[in-house]
Design a protein around this motif. Structure first.
Motif, short mmCIF file in Angstrom:
data_model
loop_
_atom_site.label_atom_id
_atom_site.label_comp_id
_atom_site.label_asym_id
_atom_site.label_seq_id
_atom_site.Cartn_x
_atom_site.Cartn_y
_atom_site.Cartn_z
N CYS A 56 4.61 5.22 -2.27
CA CYS A 56 4.98 4.41 -1.11
C CYS A 56 4.58 5.12 0.17
CB CYS A 56 6.49 4.13 -1.11
SG CYS A 56 7.51 5.62 -1.01
N ASN A 136 10.74 0.78 5.40
CA ASN A 136 9.62 0.37 4.55
C ASN A 136 8.96 -0.91 5.05
OD1 ASN A 136 9.09 1.87 1.76
ND2 ASN A 136 11.26 2.13 2.26
N GLY A 140 5.10 -1.06 6.05
CA GLY A 140 4.22 -2.04 5.45
C GLY A 140 3.68 -3.04 6.46
N ALA A 322 2.77 -1.40 -3.06
CA ALA A 322 3.47 -0.11 -3.01
C ALA A 322 4.78 -0.23 -2.23
CB ALA A 322 2.57 0.95 -2.36
N THR A 323 4.75 -0.94 -1.13
CA THR A 323 5.94 -1.07 -0.30
C THR A 323 6.98 -1.96 -0.96
OG1 THR A 323 4.52 -0.83 1.65
CG2 THR A 323 6.76 -1.61 2.02
N THR A 325 7.44 -2.57 -4.22
CA THR A 325 8.06 -1.95 -5.40
C THR A 325 9.11 -0.92 -5.02
OG1 THR A 325 6.19 -0.40 -5.50
CG2 THR A 325 6.10 -2.32 -6.94
N THR A 326 8.88 -0.23 -3.91
CA THR A 326 9.88 0.73 -3.45
C THR A 326 11.06 0.01 -2.81
OG1 THR A 326 8.17 2.39 -3.04
CG2 THR A 326 10.28 2.71 -1.95
N ASN A 327 10.74 -0.92 -1.94
CA ASN A 327 11.78 -1.51 -1.10
C ASN A 327 12.79 -2.34 -1.87
OD1 ASN A 327 12.50 -1.22 1.54
ND2 ASN A 327 11.45 -3.03 2.26
#
Length: 495
Positions: A56, A136, A140, A322-323, A325-327
């Protein structure tokens, strides 16, 4: 009467136990203990969860921040890996409770703080999660804004940065609203995709820069060990704090684990390696840009903006993935569950996700990210001092006070043994207050700054020790005989 059954180390409710809690004001579908059929997450599910969360933009920027503070590439990577190995310990300790008893974090918190007091650690974790959610979204959104400007005349649109940010924020809220199962499915496919895209970026940097030597030749700015340690310890606390949030609410995910082995292997093999590996990619690529472009580009979007339109398009998809999946995994589940726990009969997970998004805006992530000092010392350092003591209380309660014995149905009774006095366990509240006070007071006393620099670790151990001492004669603690009286044991080895 047997209200719960232990089958191969996984405890679920019996029919009698389910009937006892289904009408409780502390019960709803999102907060109930999981069934045996719901214990379906394998090692791959947990590995993909952590890979998806660790790859991320904030992780990339954490490494960048350490370089900006004066570290060379290997000092920054070692600091990050060491911090993640340290925080992995409380993650695994709290994961055991979630896996064994199938309860989410707010219900787990009732065990130590009481049926009403549980709102204290749940909301504390929720506020930090909402803050991270906004961070995030800002990362993003601004990355998408940069890439759109490189492909078109997007920069001429009035308020283009804010439009990109709000649009990306809305996408995050919408996916989070769809629930935890959607998150699991997204992580399953996102993890391998993100690995491939990260390695492709590294290969590009290695090729363009002419090898490892030119990429990683920048020296440390510290002349003595003392100068290095002044920055190292607060940076280590920042690296620990990066996932200290998940160390608390990891039961929200491990309640679905197929077995203890599945969650231990999945998490242990993925968290330190992915954070260390992706941080190295961030450092290597940024170092390569010095050779290629004559300046260090720490923003991956700024690097991608120099590529071809097709590569920019693929990179934009990668940044969005990426953002997201983390957020939605790391930063929505905990606050949404905390909000749900405030009014179990009226609130849903979806409503909690929407409220989380609104709170994230109020917390102004653009200010937190204004400079690396705000990010690493103000944001990460301050909330580490708040969450470390809660981690210590959770670990002490489950492992040292109760010896891994929980009466599940009592967690859903407003006047049960885990309600303590009026719904609050004052032993936990006092232990939390002491654990928070010690680092904060030390920050103000000359010569004790070292304690503040290690606030998460100090707070964890202070609260752990005091809570264990305060609870030594608590009537809420069951002995083995009392536990076996309400628990049926099935001799089936968990797979």
């Amino acid at each position: 009467m047997k209200t719960q059954v232990d089958s191969g180390g996984i405890v679920t409710l019996t029919k009698e136990g389910e009937n006892l809690i289904k009408d409780s004001p502390l019960f709803n579908e999102g907060l109930r203990p999981t069934t045996m059929e719901e214990h379906s997450w394998t090692s791959y599910n947990f590995a993909s969860l952590w890979i998806g969360m660790s790859i991320c933009l904030p992780a990339y920027s954490l490494a960048a921040g350490l370089i900006a503070l004066g570290m060379n590439w290997w000092q920054a990577i070692i600091t990050i890996i060491l911090g993640n190995c340290i925080v992995l310990i409380p993650i695994l300790l709290n994961s055991h409770a979630g896996t064994k008893f199938g309860i989410p974090y707010p219900v787990y918190a009732r065990l130590w703080f009481g049926s009403k007091g549980a709102h204290i650690p749940a909301v504390a974790r929720g506020l930090v999660g909402a803050g991270w959610f906004g961070i995030n979204c800002w990362f993003g959104g601004t990355a998408i804004d940069t890439l759109l400007m490189s492909m078109s005349s997007w920069g001429n649109v009035t308020g283009h940065t804010w439009i990109a940010f709000i649009g990306f924020w809305a996408l995050n809220v919408w996916i989070a609203y769809r629930g935890p199962e959607t998150i699991r499915k997204m992580e399953f496919w996102a993890a391998p995709t993100l690995i491939v895209m990260s390695l492709a970026l590294l290969v590009w940097a290695l090729t363009k820069a002419g090898g490892w030597g030119p990429m990683l030749s920048a020296p440390s700015k510290f002349n003595t060990a003392g100068e290095f340690l002044v920055v190292f310890f607060p940076s280590l606390t920042g690296a620990i704090a990066f996932w200290a949030t998940m160390a608390l609410n990891i039961p929200d995910f491990c309640r679905y684990a197929k077995s203890q082995r599945a969650q231990i292997i999945g998490q242990s093999t993925s968290l330190p390696t992915t954070m260390g590996g992706f941080s190295f990619i961030g450092v290597a690529v940024a170092s390569a840009t010095v050779v290629i472009y004559g300046e260090a580009l720490w923003d991956p979007a700024a690097v991608l903006a120099k590529f071809s339109p097709f590569a920019i398009f693929l990179g934009t998809i990668g940044i969005i993935l990426a953002t997201l999946t983390t957020n939605v995994a790391a930063n929505v589940v905990a606050p949404a569950r905390a909000i749900e726990n405030l009014a179990p009969r009226r609130m849903t997970f979806g409503a909690g996700a929407i409220i989380t998004g609104v709170v994230a805006l109020v917390m102004q992530p653009w200010y937190i990210l204004d400079n690396f000092g705000n990010y690493i010392f103000l944001w990460l350092g301050t909330y580490a001092a708040l969450l470390g003591p809660i981690d210590g209380i959770a670990i002490a309660d489950y492992w040292m006070v109760r010896k891994r014995r929980i009466h599940l149905t009592e967690l859903y009774h407003p006047n049960g043994i885990y309600s303590y006095k009026g719904g609050y366990n004052w032993h936990a509240i006092w232990a939390l207050a002491i654990g928070i006070a010690v680092p904060f007071i030390s920050r103000l006393i000359p010569g004790l700054g070292f304690i503040w620099d290690n606030a998460w670790t100090v707070g964890l151990f202070v609260s752990l020790i005091f809570y264990t001492w305060f609870m030594k004669n608590s009537s809420s603690v069951m002995n083995e005989k009392e536990y076996n009286k309400i628990t049926a044991h099935v001799d089936t080895q968990a797979s």
